[in-house]
Motif scaffolding. Structure first.
Motif, PDB file in Angstrom:
ATOM      1  N   MET A   1       0.804  -1.225   0.000  1.00  0.00           N
ATOM      2  CA  MET A   1       0.000   0.000   0.000  1.00  0.00           C
ATOM      3  C   MET A   1       0.835   1.272   0.000  1.00  0.00           C
ATOM      4  O   MET A   1       0.348   2.332  -0.395  1.00  0.00           O
ATOM      5  CB  MET A   1      -0.912   0.022   1.235  1.00  0.00           C
ATOM      6  N   THR A   2       2.075   1.175   0.460  1.00  0.00           N
ATOM      7  CA  THR A   2       2.866   2.382   0.702  1.00  0.00           C
ATOM      8  C   THR A   2       4.157   2.400  -0.109  1.00  0.00           C
ATOM      9  O   THR A   2       4.822   1.383  -0.274  1.00  0.00           O
ATOM     10  CB  THR A   2       3.230   2.498   2.193  1.00  0.00           C
TER      11      THR A   2
ATOM     12  N   ASN B   1       8.108   3.540  -0.577  1.00  0.00           N
ATOM     13  CA  ASN B   1       9.249   3.820   0.267  1.00  0.00           C
ATOM     14  C   ASN B   1       9.316   5.332   0.469  1.00  0.00           C
ATOM     15  O   ASN B   1       9.262   6.090  -0.507  1.00  0.00           O
ATOM     16  CB  ASN B   1      10.523   3.324  -0.424  1.00  0.00           C
ATOM     17  N   PRO B   2       9.397   5.822   1.716  1.00  0.00           N
ATOM     18  CA  PRO B   2       9.451   7.281   1.934  1.00  0.00           C
ATOM     19  C   PRO B   2      10.520   7.984   1.121  1.00  0.00           C
ATOM     20  O   PRO B   2      10.350   9.151   0.736  1.00  0.00           O
ATOM     21  CB  PRO B   2       9.719   7.391   3.442  1.00  0.00           C
ATOM     22  N   GLU B   3      11.620   7.281   0.844  1.00  0.00           N
ATOM     23  CA  GLU B   3      12.680   7.890   0.033  1.00  0.00           C
ATOM     24  C   GLU B   3      12.213   8.194  -1.381  1.00  0.00           C
ATOM     25  O   GLU B   3      12.732   9.101  -2.041  1.00  0.00           O
ATOM     26  CB  GLU B   3      13.894   6.959  -0.018  1.00  0.00           C
ATOM     27  N   ASP B   4      11.230   7.419  -1.852  1.00  0.00           N
ATOM     28  CA  ASP B   4      10.725   7.602  -3.215  1.00  0.00           C
ATOM     29  C   ASP B   4       9.438   8.420  -3.247  1.00  0.00           C
ATOM     30  O   ASP B   4       8.822   8.585  -4.319  1.00  0.00           O
ATOM     31  CB  ASP B   4      10.454   6.234  -3.856  1.00  0.00           C
TER      32      ASP B   4
ATOM     33  N   GLY C   1      -0.328   6.369   1.590  1.00  0.00           N
ATOM     34  CA  GLY C   1       0.464   5.428   0.807  1.00  0.00           C
ATOM     35  C   GLY C   1       1.427   6.132  -0.126  1.00  0.00           C
ATOM     36  O   GLY C   1       2.584   5.718  -0.286  1.00  0.00           O
ATOM     37  N   LYS C   2       0.967   7.207  -0.729  1.00  0.00           N
ATOM     38  CA  LYS C   2       1.804   7.979  -1.652  1.00  0.00           C
ATOM     39  C   LYS C   2       3.042   8.540  -0.969  1.00  0.00           C
ATOM     40  O   LYS C   2       4.115   8.642  -1.573  1.00  0.00           O
ATOM     41  CB  LYS C   2       0.960   9.112  -2.254  1.00  0.00           C
ATOM     42  N   HIS C   3       2.897   8.879   0.309  1.00  0.00           N
ATOM     43  CA  HIS C   3       4.003   9.489   1.060  1.00  0.00           C
ATOM     44  C   HIS C   3       4.723   8.503   1.986  1.00  0.00           C
ATOM     45  O   HIS C   3       5.565   8.906   2.782  1.00  0.00           O
ATOM     46  CB  HIS C   3       3.488  10.684   1.875  1.00  0.00           C
ATOM     47  N   GLY C   4       4.389   7.212   1.893  1.00  0.00           N
ATOM     48  CA  GLY C   4       5.104   6.209   2.686  1.00  0.00           C
ATOM     49  C   GLY C   4       4.819   6.273   4.175  1.00  0.00           C
ATOM     50  O   GLY C   4       5.677   5.935   4.995  1.00  0.00           O
TER      51      GLY C   4
ATOM     52  N   THR D   1      -0.197   0.822   7.610  1.00  0.00           N
ATOM     53  CA  THR D   1      -1.518   1.373   7.933  1.00  0.00           C
ATOM     54  C   THR D   1      -1.510   2.866   7.633  1.00  0.00           C
ATOM     55  O   THR D   1      -1.496   3.702   8.547  1.00  0.00           O
ATOM     56  CB  THR D   1      -1.862   1.141   9.420  1.00  0.00           C
ATOM     57  N   PRO D   2      -1.480   3.242   6.350  1.00  0.00           N
ATOM     58  CA  PRO D   2      -1.318   4.661   6.008  1.00  0.00           C
ATOM     59  C   PRO D   2      -2.455   5.561   6.488  1.00  0.00           C
ATOM     60  O   PRO D   2      -2.223   6.556   7.185  1.00  0.00           O
ATOM     61  CB  PRO D   2      -1.202   4.648   4.479  1.00  0.00           C
TER      62      PRO D   2
END
Length: 378
Positions: free
Chosen positions: A174-175, A177-180, A224-227, A249-250
């Motif tokens: 669902m999420t 990677n925050p780096e991406d 999910g878009k923002h990790g 669990t975004p």
């Protein structure tokens, strides 16, 4: 001659497909039941697979709206977190799925229900306590606890070893990677009434959602878009062993942060202290499978009562795996800027603090007098 009808909680995956065939071999008439609680799945393909394996009927039930309103919203009101980190996504889903499974079993005259949960995990307990609570006379077939089944299907061990040998990043569905994640935040405003969200607005995009399912789906999308909402933990299972859990669990993580903020803004200090204890108890009950117990029903009602004045709007930013609170407003706010200000005395006499401190010091003085004063190091 058939041994009877069994409603199988079917996913379309390897485990429950093997179980469906095995139940037929054992002489049962099998009804396959798939619950749509928002997962990304080809339900029609699963239907065809179940039919090809010999299911007499296939029920695909859309439970998304009731899952949000009847199960996720009470968890948000409770700030439900198990052992300080796990937001109970899977645990909250099981009583929702199990409730409909029992409804189908009763309607179809099925004497049995079955599931694919293993004999070491929590889900077997959650499913079965739900079934016994709502259908006391039901009989449960749990193949992963039956030697004739698990000795025959050894291949699951190989599947687990294969999964563990691959990159952990692949486990998150669902999420991002925050780096991406995007290099610009999403700025949202979430409005609450009686402790549950009633509207979410994306300030920059001008997008608004106001139905429970749409709100939660949109927050899952943004989170999910923002990790947001990834955790890798070791937890204590109810059955008595520690296990590693990887969860995402975004939407729930966004709502937990925002609900904590508006609750602190609008709730009396002592009510909040009592409610925090109830939230911990609620989390333990849900994790352990006791959603339909009288004590959980009591705790949910108490928590709901605490939410009467939890109303207002919270502004927040979602960015690179984090949720940042930007501000809040509420017609039920207990925050009095003038009262707390160092520049305005307001309806408060600072001299009163001297007596307050002395009264609270009585206990400390007596304790240390009886214990003997500690020596002062030079």
């Amino acid at each position: 001659m058939s041994k009877g009808t069994v409603v199988l909680a079917y996913s379309g995956g390897l485990d429950t497909s093997c179980i469906l065939v095995w139940l037929k071999e054992q002489g049962y008439s099998v009804i396959a039941y798939l619950a749509n609680i928002g997962q990304d799945e080809d339900f029609e393909a699963a239907r065809k697979k179940a039919e090809s394996l010999g299911a007499t009927k296939v029920f695909i039930e859309d439970l998304r709206a009731e899952f949000v309103e009847d199960f996720i919203w009470p968890a948000i009101q409770a700030n439900a977190v198990y052992e300080d980190r796990y937001l109970l996504g899977t645990a909250v889903a099981r009583p929702c799925i199990g409730r409909r499974q029992v409804e189908i079993a009763r309607r179809e005259g099925a004497q049995f229900v079955s599931h694919g949960a293993t004999g070491k995990g929590n889900d077997q307990i959650r499913f079965e306590l739900t079934c016994y609570a709502l259908y006391p006379e039901v009989k449960i077939i749990a193949p992963w606890r039956i030697p004739e089944f698990y000795n025959r299907f050894r291949g699951r061990k190989d599947l687990m070893e294969y999964a563990q040998s691959h990159a952990p990043a692949d486990l998150y569905l669902m999420t991002k990677n925050p780096e991406d994640a995007p290099s610009a935040p999403d700025v949202l405003e979430i409005e609450f009434k009686i402790g549950v969200p009633v509207k979410v607005t994306n300030v920059k995009e001008g997008i608004s959602k106001d139905s429970p399912l749409d709100i939660f789906t949109y927050l899952n999308e943004i989170g999910g878009k923002h990790g947001v909402g990834r955790i890798d933990i070791v937890e204590n299972r109810f059955i008595g062993m520690k296990s590693r859990g990887i969860y995402e669990t975004p939407g729930g993580t966004i709502l937990l942060n925002v609900h904590l903020d508006i609750e602190a803004f609008t709730m009396d200090k002592e009510v909040r202290r009592v409610k925090q204890g109830l939230g911990i108890k609620f989390s333990e009950l849900v994790y352990n499978g006791f959603w339909y117990s009288p004590e959980c029903d009591f705790v949910r009602h108490c928590i709901a009562m605490s939410q009467v004045n939890v109303e207002g709007k919270v502004q927040l930013s979602v960015f690179k795996g984090q949720v940042y609170i930007l501000g809040r407003e509420s017609p039920k706010s207990l925050y009095n800027e003038e009262l707390v200000s160092m520049d305005v005395q307001g309806d408060y006499d600072p001299c009163d603090a001297s007596g307050f401190i002395r009264i609270n010091a009585v206990r400390l003085r007596e304790y240390h007098r009886l214990q003997g004063f500690p020596s002062i190091k030079q």
